[in-house]
Write a protein that holds these residues in place. Structure first.
Motif, mmCIF file in Angstrom:
data_model
loop_
_atom_site.group_PDB
_atom_site.id
_atom_site.type_symbol
_atom_site.label_atom_id
_atom_site.label_comp_id
_atom_site.label_asym_id
_atom_site.label_seq_id
_atom_site.Cartn_x
_atom_site.Cartn_y
_atom_site.Cartn_z
ATOM 1 N N MET A 272 0.829 -1.214 0.000
ATOM 2 C CA MET A 272 0.000 0.000 0.000
ATOM 3 C C MET A 272 0.860 1.259 0.000
ATOM 4 O O MET A 272 0.573 2.226 -0.705
ATOM 5 N N GLN A 273 1.929 1.228 0.807
ATOM 6 C CA GLN A 273 2.823 2.386 0.899
ATOM 7 C C GLN A 273 3.436 2.711 -0.470
ATOM 8 O O GLN A 273 3.419 3.849 -0.938
ATOM 9 N N LEU A 275 2.383 1.812 -3.380
ATOM 10 C CA LEU A 275 1.342 2.152 -4.345
ATOM 11 C C LEU A 275 0.951 3.629 -4.237
ATOM 12 O O LEU A 275 0.788 4.327 -5.241
ATOM 13 N N THR A 276 0.818 4.088 -2.985
ATOM 14 C CA THR A 276 0.376 5.474 -2.804
ATOM 15 C C THR A 276 1.446 6.471 -3.256
ATOM 16 O O THR A 276 1.159 7.650 -3.409
ATOM 17 N N GLU A 277 2.670 5.990 -3.482
ATOM 18 C CA GLU A 277 3.709 6.889 -3.997
ATOM 19 C C GLU A 277 3.442 7.284 -5.457
ATOM 20 O O GLU A 277 3.976 8.255 -5.937
ATOM 21 N N LEU A 279 0.065 6.164 -7.183
ATOM 22 C CA LEU A 279 -1.365 6.103 -7.517
ATOM 23 C C LEU A 279 -2.085 7.204 -6.749
ATOM 24 O O LEU A 279 -2.039 7.249 -5.526
ATOM 25 N N LYS A 280 -2.759 8.105 -7.509
ATOM 26 C CA LYS A 280 -3.342 9.280 -6.837
ATOM 27 C C LYS A 280 -4.775 9.041 -6.360
ATOM 28 O O LYS A 280 -5.309 9.853 -5.613
ATOM 29 N N PRO A 282 -8.121 6.964 -4.578
ATOM 30 C CA PRO A 282 -8.303 6.087 -3.416
ATOM 31 C C PRO A 282 -8.612 4.641 -3.828
ATOM 32 O O PRO A 282 -9.170 4.403 -4.895
#
Ligand code: FAD
Length: 357
Positions: A272-273, A275-277, A279-280, A282
């Motif tokens: 998840m960490q 990915l959030t770098e 993927l904008k 939710p």
């Protein structure tokens, strides 16, 4: 006692390895029985099935891509048309850079090492969905095998030919040897050869206890991402791949210590960490799975017949490349079984059974 049902080969394990070998030996006209114990979680069943042409931080072209990829595409397309199902998707893949170093690596290597495999589309991706600020490139020749569908369509086909049996084989207790044949009396079958395609489970098979298995556990998340339009596989440290409707898969982790199939909080957070770098939008995690990749020291596949008993074969070690490599390797193994070739030196089982000096 009833006479045993005789086959040319018994294949133990119907993951990516056993399935490709089963098809190949059938195509060569052999009467082959594939036996699998039907575990719910296996390396193949949770694999994303990605065929990624250029990998890693150093941007390396996948080993023998130009040889294995066309072979694999022909192989899967033939099975798709035989079984009437669809499981191989060919699509460009997007690689996003995570650092200046990666950009430099690309500048240095793209024109010399893989000019025909890459391009930079404008725009790279939808900027409201992804952070593309560091740049990236698109790879041609990417592929995605829907592994569960391929395995299931194959199993149904083998079942129709009376060539599949659901059973758990104990290599220590179940096998009897008679006149160059192997017998499994409990199942009422005999064969000229038994070929183990057990993935990481082969660590517990006494015939192969000297094979230097390393094993790498990997975790994968299934995500719900309503409204995301991207259909290419996108990679930046972790990959994100469209699965169906608004469901995506993301992964994966590499853990060499805990060789079990238990999903962990740490694995989930790591994916998840990362990915959030990039993927904008939710997302919601709807499932998490883990399994162990069958990695053997040297990181190449291993195949061949056992030097102490040529009725016993081994086909394993596909690490993270099962989708790409198993079709070509199965053809190579079939040539070995027919005495048309000897195993390529670097893949040869007998070398792996020798203690390392
Ligand atoms: C997280 C993760 C991500 C991956 N991503 C990719 C990817 O993107 N692309 C890719 O190409 N590969 C990927 N892989 C790896 C790849 O799928 C493996 O190379 C492949 O699954 C190995 O297949 P296998 O048939 O050797 O082993 P397995 O899939 O483990 O199959 C072995 C089969 O043998 C059966 N079996 C074992 N012992 C017995 C017994 N005694 N009796 C009966 N049956 C038995 C098992 O139940 C199983 O069905 C991934 C793997 C993981 C874990």
């Amino acid at each position: 006692m009833l006479p045993l049902n005789h086959f040319d080969h018994l294949i133990v394990g119907q993951g990516l390895a056993g399935t490709a070998l089963g098809w190949t030996l059938q195509q060569h006209g052999y009467h082959t029985l594939i036996i699998d114990r039907g575990e719910e979680i296996t390396s193949s069943k949770i694999a994303a099935g990605l065929i990624t042409p250029i990998t890693g931080l150093r941007l390396v072209v996948s080993w023998r891509l130009e040889e294995f990829l066309p072979y694999a595409v022909r192989f899967y397309r033939e099975i798709e048309s035989l079984t009437g199902s669809r499981f191989l998707e060919l699509n460009p893949m997007l690689r996003l850079f995570a650092s200046e170093q990666e950009q430099e690596q690309y500048q240095q290597r793209s024109q010399t090492h893989f000019p025909e495999l890459v391009s930079i589309p404008e725009p790279l991706a939808n900027e409201s969905e992804f952070d593309v600020s560091q740049g990236g490139f698109e790879m041609q020749s990417g592929g995605k095998l829907d592994v569960p569908t391929y395995l299931e369509a194959s199993r149904e086909w083998f079942q129709k030919q009376n060539c599949f049996l659901k059973a758990d084989i104990d290599p220590q207790q179940d096998l009897a040897w008679k006149a160059d044949q192997v017998q499994i009396n409990r199942l009422g079958v005999s064969a000229n050869k038994i070929i183990f395609c057990q993935g990481i489970q082969a660590r517990h098979n006494p015939w192969f206890e000297k094979v230097p298995f390393e094993g790498v556990k990997g975790e994968i998340l299934t995500l719900k991402i309503p409204g995301l339009t991207e259909r290419r596989v996108v990679n930046r440290g972790v990959w994100l791949a469209h699965w169906q409707d608004d469901l995506y898969r993301a992964g994966s982790t590499y853990d060499r210590e805990h060789l079990d199939c238990e999903p962990t909080v740490a694995g989930r957070e790591e994916i998840m960490q990362r990915l959030t770098e990039f993927l904008k939008v939710p997302f919601e995690v709807v499932e998490q799975r883990a399994a162990v990749r069958p990695v053997i020291r040297g990181r190449l596949p291993v195949l061949g017949l056992h030097p102490e008993n040529p009725c016993v074969g081994f086909f394993n070690g596909f690490a993270s490349k099962g989708s790409l490599q198993t079709p070509w390797m199965a053809a190579h193994f079939a040539d070995v079984l027919e005495d048309k070739a000897t195993p390529e030196k670097q893949l040869d089982l007998s070398r792996k059974l020798k203690p390392k000096s």
